[in-house]
Motif scaffolding. Structure first.
Motif: not given
Length: 496
Positions: A354-355, A389-392, A396-397, A433-436
């Motif tokens: 529940d972000h 953490l929530v943004h990740k 929402e990088f 950074y790995a995700n982007t």
């Protein structure tokens, strides 16, 4: 005389604990004495001081100060400032001001009393030690730890000289010095004073005395702060046994010890015993203090922590909500303890996916913490990290990196480069950074995290180190492939 008769009646009622009749008798004594042609000021002073004492004992602090003040004015006018009775009245006023929380006034009274007693009795008199001790109590309440230690040390010096090394009054001062040192974070020194206090109290009072239990409890807290959880638990268990025997199984002292035992079991990851101790503590606190007391909230908050670590998110949220309602009601919604519970509620919401609710809790907690503690406080960095953490999780990088950068700056400032929290933020930044597909930055952060993990004492077989090493190899392969393609890589999605 009639005035003397009323004063004696006051003494009799006082001995019978009939405080209302005692006050009425003393008041009438004062009224009659002051109508006489030749007023016996000593009798008036005695009655006023007796009234001040009764008002102090019955919690009517303002009335106590009023009567002591009247007595003091008469004494100074008729007998001068440098009089031992003046010093005694000042000492009594200091005690009442301390009860009221008027610590500056208390310090003024004690300081003036000290001046008179030293002049009249000498600097090594027991009554001088008594005032130094009271002064230490007030300075500690004011968080003026250095002044408190200085006052206590003077009291200790005099009492050792006059009473001997192994006297209960010496032990009493040792105990309170331990309290101040513990508040200052001087764990080793606090332990030394508590251990000496415990030795004397056991010698003088025996192993089964309530004061022995009190020192055992505080010693348990110091061992807890030092990380010696087994010794801490031993102290709490002894304190609990004595507490149940001396003050009752459902006393506030027993609840305090049970709460502290819960903390130790929590650190030892013995969650079942932690919950068991907390449940007993919260039951007693509700019965003795009421369901809306802040001590109840403190135990509920800690229960939430344990339930979260056990993976029981429903129970965790239930206890956090209970703590939040009490704290918000008693402290207002802008208090740091409210922020602590809101932050932890946000962690549970985040774990449940529940972000939106999580971010609402984190935003509220951060606003309070920045306002009350300042933006560079470690607690702010904890909430900033959680917001990252929530943004990740929401992919929402850029926002995640922004929050992590803020958290990292504060954590490095407050904790230094080689702290677990610094490593955790670096690790999570690497994931983003790995995700982007920014593998160069990801690799850099993974390596920084690895170095920090190792600097904290982790060996290469520790799960965090093993995991980071694996991700470093993964990032190196991705970066090499990206460079082979001339940097025009496609966006790759990695696990987080």
């Amino acid at each position: 005389s009639v005035g003397r008769t009323y004063r004696h009646m006051g003494h009799q009622y006082l001995n019978q604990y009939d405080y209302k009749e005692a006050i009425d008798s003393y008041s009438e004594s004062v009224r009659i004495e002051q109508l006489q042609e030749y007023v016996d000021h000593k009798r008036v002073i005695l009655a006023l001081n007796s009234m001040g004492m009764i008002y102090g004992m019955t919690g009517k602090a303002e009335k106590a100060v009023e009567n002591y003040g009247k007595s003091l004015a008469i004494q100074k006018t008729n007998f001068g400032d440098n009089n031992l009775q003046v010093a005694e009245t000042l000492n009594s006023m200091g005690i009442v001001y301390g009860m009221m929380g008027s610590y500056d006034h208390a310090v003024e009274c004690y300081s003036e009393a000290l001046y008179v007693k030293i002049r009249k009795l000498g600097k090594d008199h027991e009554e001088v030690a008594d005032v130094y001790f009271n002064l230490g109590l007030v300075h500690n309440k004011m968080n003026d730890h250095e002044a408190a230690i200085n006052a206590y040390q003077e009291a200790l010096r005099i009492r050792k000289d006059r009473l001997g090394e192994e006297h209960e009054e010496v032990a009493r001062v040792l105990h309170h010095i331990g309290v101040v040192l513990s508040d200052m974070g001087e764990v080793g020194d606090a332990m030394r004073f508590y251990e000496e206090c415990l030795r004397i109290r056991r010698l003088i009072l025996g192993d089964e005395h309530e004061d022995v239990a009190r020192t055992l409890h505080n010693l348990g807290l110091v061992y807890y702060d030092s990380g010696n959880y087994d010794r801490s638990l031993e102290c709490f268990e002894d304190a609990l046994r004595l507490g149940k025997k001396k003050v009752g199984r459902k006393s506030e002292k027993v609840a305090d010890t049970l709460h502290s035992m819960g903390l130790v079991y929590q650190k030892l990851a013995n969650f079942k015993e932690a919950i068991h101790s907390y449940e007993k503590a919260v039951s007693i606190r509700r019965e003795k203090l009421g369901s809306s007391h802040l001590e109840v909230a403190a135990t509920l908050h800690n229960m939430g922590d344990v339930y979260y670590m056990m993976g029981d998110l429903e129970k965790a949220m239930e206890t956090y909500e209970g703590a939040f309602k009490i704290r918000a009601k008693q402290l207002g919604k802008d208090d740091v303890d409210v922020a602590a519970t809101r932050n932890n509620m946000g962690v549970v919401y985040m774990k449940r996916g529940d972000h939106d609710q999580a971010m609402e809790c984190f935003s509220a907690a951060l606003a309070i913490r920045e306002s009350k503690l300042g933006p560079d406080h470690e607690k702010c960095s904890d909430t900033l990290h959680n917001m990252g953490l929530v943004h990740k999780n929401l992919k929402e990088f850029p926002e995640a990196i922004g929050r992590y950068e803020q958290a990292l700056r504060v954590r490095r400032m407050q904790l230094g480069e080689n702290d677990m929290k610094v490593a955790d933020t670096l690790y999570n930044m690497a994931i983003v950074y790995a995700n982007t597909s920014e593998y160069s930055k990801a690799l850099e952060r993974y390596k920084e995290a690895l170095r920090t993990y190792r600097e904290t004492g982790m060996t290469d077989d520790h799960p965090s180190v093993v995991n980071t090493l694996q991700w470093i190899k993964w990032a190196q392969k991705k970066l090499a492939k990206q460079q082979q393609q001339g940097g025009a890589g496609h966006k790759h999605k990695s696990k987080s």
